[in-house]
Write an enzyme that holds these catalytic residues in place. Structure first.
Site, PDB file in Angstrom:
ATOM      1  N   ASP A 111       6.630  53.144 -25.750  1.00 44.53           N
ATOM      2  CA  ASP A 111       5.187  53.198 -25.536  1.00 44.53           C
ATOM      3  C   ASP A 111       4.502  53.278 -26.895  1.00 44.53           C
ATOM      4  OD1 ASP A 111       5.298  53.205 -22.712  1.00 44.53           O
ATOM      5  OD2 ASP A 111       5.568  55.372 -22.656  1.00 44.53           O
ATOM      6  N   ASP A 129       2.965  48.434 -18.883  1.00 47.22           N
ATOM      7  CA  ASP A 129       2.195  49.376 -18.062  1.00 47.22           C
ATOM      8  C   ASP A 129       0.802  48.813 -17.770  1.00 47.22           C
ATOM      9  OD1 ASP A 129       4.320  51.210 -18.260  1.00 47.22           O
ATOM     10  OD2 ASP A 129       3.442  52.186 -20.005  1.00 47.22           O
TER      11      ASP A 129
END
Length: 157
Positions: A111, A129
């Site tokens: 991330d 995401d």
């Protein structure tokens, strides 16, 4: 076929950005992009959204394979209609596969998009995401619009 190209482009963009972050930044290193709002922060997540179910890889593998199968089934079912629904499915598929690749090869997800929205430090996320979120929102909107259209037809009949 064009919707699978969208899926492929999302996967490529997701993996290239993750690879770039992983190979050019130290873990937890952060670079401010827009003061007070947006940073690129190297982060890893072995769970789902907000770190829930951390380390439960078998569950993520199973759920992701089911999601991929269901999305491909519906993409084949609706391939000749509902273009925006197909775009939503393509985004969901691209996002699911993007994070699945990380989980298979790294046992965690990379991330890096770090936002502070109106003082709320939003959990760090990635392109996959984002694609999943946009895809789900598109699918919900298309389903609601279709439901309203069908409701209007039933009332007028």
């Amino acid at each position: 076929m064009k919707y699978y190209i969208i899926t492929l482009l999302i996967i490529i963009f997701d993996q290239v950005t993750k690879w770039t972050v992983a190979n050019s930044m130290q873990l937890f290193e952060s670079v401010q992009v827009i003061p007070g709002f947006f940073w690129i922060t190297s982060h890893r997540n072995s769970g789902a959204a907000w770190g829930i179910l951390e380390g439960q890889m078998w569950l993520f593998y199973l759920v992701t394979l089911i999601v991929i199968g269901v999305i491909i089934y519906y993409m084949q079912l609706y391939k000749d209609s509902y273009p925006w629904l197909m775009v939503g499915f393509a985004f969901i598929l691209g996002g699911a596969i993007g994070n699945f690749i990380d989980r298979i090869f790294l046992q965690e997800v990379i991330d890096f998009i770090d936002l502070n929205i109106f003082g709320y430090d939003f959990p760090i996320f990635n392109i996959a995401d984002s694609a999943l979120t946009v895809g789900v929102i598109l699918v919900i909107i298309i389903m609601l619009i279709d439901e309203m259209k069908n409701k209007g037809k039933k009332v007028n009949e």
